[in-house]
Motif scaffolding. Sequence first.
Motif, PDB file in Angstrom:
ATOM      1  N   ALA A 118       0.838  -1.211   0.000  1.00  0.00           N
ATOM      2  CA  ALA A 118       0.000   0.000   0.000  1.00  0.00           C
ATOM      3  C   ALA A 118       0.866   1.252   0.000  1.00  0.00           C
ATOM      4  N   PHE A 119       1.930   1.244   0.815  1.00  0.00           N
ATOM      5  CA  PHE A 119       2.819   2.406   0.860  1.00  0.00           C
ATOM      6  C   PHE A 119       3.531   2.601  -0.480  1.00  0.00           C
ATOM      7  N   ALA A 120       3.987   1.503  -1.072  1.00  0.00           N
ATOM      8  CA  ALA A 120       4.691   1.586  -2.358  1.00  0.00           C
ATOM      9  C   ALA A 120       3.763   2.105  -3.450  1.00  0.00           C
ATOM     10  N   GLN A 121       2.515   1.654  -3.432  1.00  0.00           N
ATOM     11  CA  GLN A 121       1.554   2.122  -4.425  1.00  0.00           C
ATOM     12  C   GLN A 121       1.267   3.611  -4.238  1.00  0.00           C
ATOM     13  N   ALA A 122       1.108   4.041  -2.986  1.00  0.00           N
ATOM     14  CA  ALA A 122       0.870   5.457  -2.714  1.00  0.00           C
ATOM     15  C   ALA A 122       2.037   6.307  -3.209  1.00  0.00           C
ATOM     16  N   ASN A 123       3.243   5.824  -2.969  1.00  0.00           N
ATOM     17  CA  ASN A 123       4.429   6.553  -3.414  1.00  0.00           C
ATOM     18  C   ASN A 123       4.478   6.629  -4.941  1.00  0.00           C
ATOM     19  N   ILE A 149      -4.802   3.787  10.706  1.00  0.00           N
ATOM     20  CA  ILE A 149      -3.361   4.067  10.764  1.00  0.00           C
ATOM     21  C   ILE A 149      -2.713   3.964   9.393  1.00  0.00           C
ATOM     22  N   THR A 150      -2.876   2.836   8.713  1.00  0.00           N
ATOM     23  CA  THR A 150      -2.213   2.658   7.420  1.00  0.00           C
ATOM     24  C   THR A 150      -2.701   3.659   6.372  1.00  0.00           C
ATOM     25  N   PRO A 151      -4.011   3.974   6.287  1.00  0.00           N
ATOM     26  CA  PRO A 151      -4.412   5.036   5.366  1.00  0.00           C
ATOM     27  C   PRO A 151      -3.765   6.382   5.673  1.00  0.00           C
ATOM     28  N   LEU A 152      -3.637   6.719   6.960  1.00  0.00           N
ATOM     29  CA  LEU A 152      -2.972   7.972   7.313  1.00  0.00           C
ATOM     30  C   LEU A 152      -1.514   7.952   6.883  1.00  0.00           C
ATOM     31  N   VAL A 153      -0.815   6.865   7.177  1.00  0.00           N
ATOM     32  CA  VAL A 153       0.602   6.790   6.833  1.00  0.00           C
ATOM     33  C   VAL A 153       0.774   6.792   5.313  1.00  0.00           C
ATOM     34  N   SER A 154      -0.147   6.162   4.575  1.00  0.00           N
ATOM     35  CA  SER A 154      -0.101   6.205   3.115  1.00  0.00           C
ATOM     36  C   SER A 154      -0.238   7.641   2.617  1.00  0.00           C
ATOM     37  N   LEU A 155      -1.095   8.420   3.272  1.00  0.00           N
ATOM     38  CA  LEU A 155      -1.244   9.831   2.909  1.00  0.00           C
ATOM     39  C   LEU A 155       0.056  10.593   3.151  1.00  0.00           C
ATOM     40  N   ILE A 156       0.729  10.297   4.243  1.00  0.00           N
ATOM     41  CA  ILE A 156       2.005  10.967   4.533  1.00  0.00           C
ATOM     42  C   ILE A 156       3.039  10.613   3.474  1.00  0.00           C
ATOM     43  N   VAL A 157       3.045   9.348   3.018  1.00  0.00           N
ATOM     44  CA  VAL A 157       3.939   8.963   1.924  1.00  0.00           C
ATOM     45  C   VAL A 157       3.634   9.795   0.683  1.00  0.00           C
ATOM     46  N   ARG A 158       2.353   9.959   0.368  1.00  0.00           N
ATOM     47  CA  ARG A 158       1.952  10.755  -0.790  1.00  0.00           C
ATOM     48  C   ARG A 158       2.429  12.207  -0.658  1.00  0.00           C
ATOM     49  N   LEU A 159       2.299  12.760   0.535  1.00  0.00           N
ATOM     50  CA  LEU A 159       2.710  14.140   0.752  1.00  0.00           C
ATOM     51  C   LEU A 159       4.214  14.305   0.565  1.00  0.00           C
ATOM     52  N   LEU A 160       4.992  13.374   1.105  1.00  0.00           N
ATOM     53  CA  LEU A 160       6.444  13.440   0.947  1.00  0.00           C
ATOM     54  C   LEU A 160       6.846  13.318  -0.518  1.00  0.00           C
TER      55      LEU A 160
END
Length: 297
Positions: A118-123, A149-160
């Motif tokens: 999920a994080f890799a896809q968001a990035n 939690i994971t949706p929030l952290v995925s959003l942070i990945v997108r922001l970065l």
Amino acid sequence: MPNILVVDDSATQIALITSVLHQQGLRVRTASNGLEALASLREHTPDLVITDMQMPEMNGVELIRAMRTECSLVPAVLVTAFGNEDLAAEALGVGAANYISKDHVGILLPDIVNRITAFAQANAQSLYLKGALTPTTFDFVLDCSIERITPLVSLIVRLLAAMNVLHTSDRIRIAEALDYLITHSIIHGNFEQPVRSTPMSIDYTRALVAEKLEDESLRSMAERIVTVQLAVTDREARLVVVHEGSGQSIHHAPMPGTPQSFSDERGRGMLLLTSVMDEVFIDSASRKVTLVKYISR
């Protein structure tokens, strides 16, 4: 459906990991060592690599180091045996997103695979916005729902990614560390659940939260929050996580990389934090953890 490459010279271990992944409906390819894995990566790009440590020709650390150069968008997870704490720390240091003890594959692997993909896809999706967002500050408030939690952290990945800061692998590694820290803050900090000697599966964690939410005597605990702040400047990305409860602090985790860190679930969390962040400040009195990653241009 994510594609997973499993790298291991043990047919028994490959069968175990493949079985766990197939139960999650994932597609799996295999390789018997690092060199074979690199050849496979050049032909077909997976969503995640799961690799053993000890293999002939090219071990897990060497593979992860090579992946950072050849296929930096693909995250890697190390599977290692008890007693290889230093090697696990080394793997995280060269770019692994997480590590799992072989004893805990069935407990941790499904959730780790789901999170990291999920994080890799968001990035990857946010790379199209690279540089479109200027460095700024974001504040988030979480209740006790661990599903957020994971949706929030995925959003942070997108922001970065949209701010075009940090290396892709670092964003995903930071995401894994942050996901652990927020989960710890809710379960052990706010709900004051005692720390276990073995890690909790995501199903166990969900059941634990549901049980506490149904207990009227714990209403005050259930109303506690966790705040997360992301602040990015030209010099650094800073994450601040604060919880309200007085449960066991991650500050008391065993030293990362020691044998004790494999038998205390906070040890893996601290190793995730310290391997990717440049500075980690833990203020037990204010229940605040500050994570700092310097940005090089």
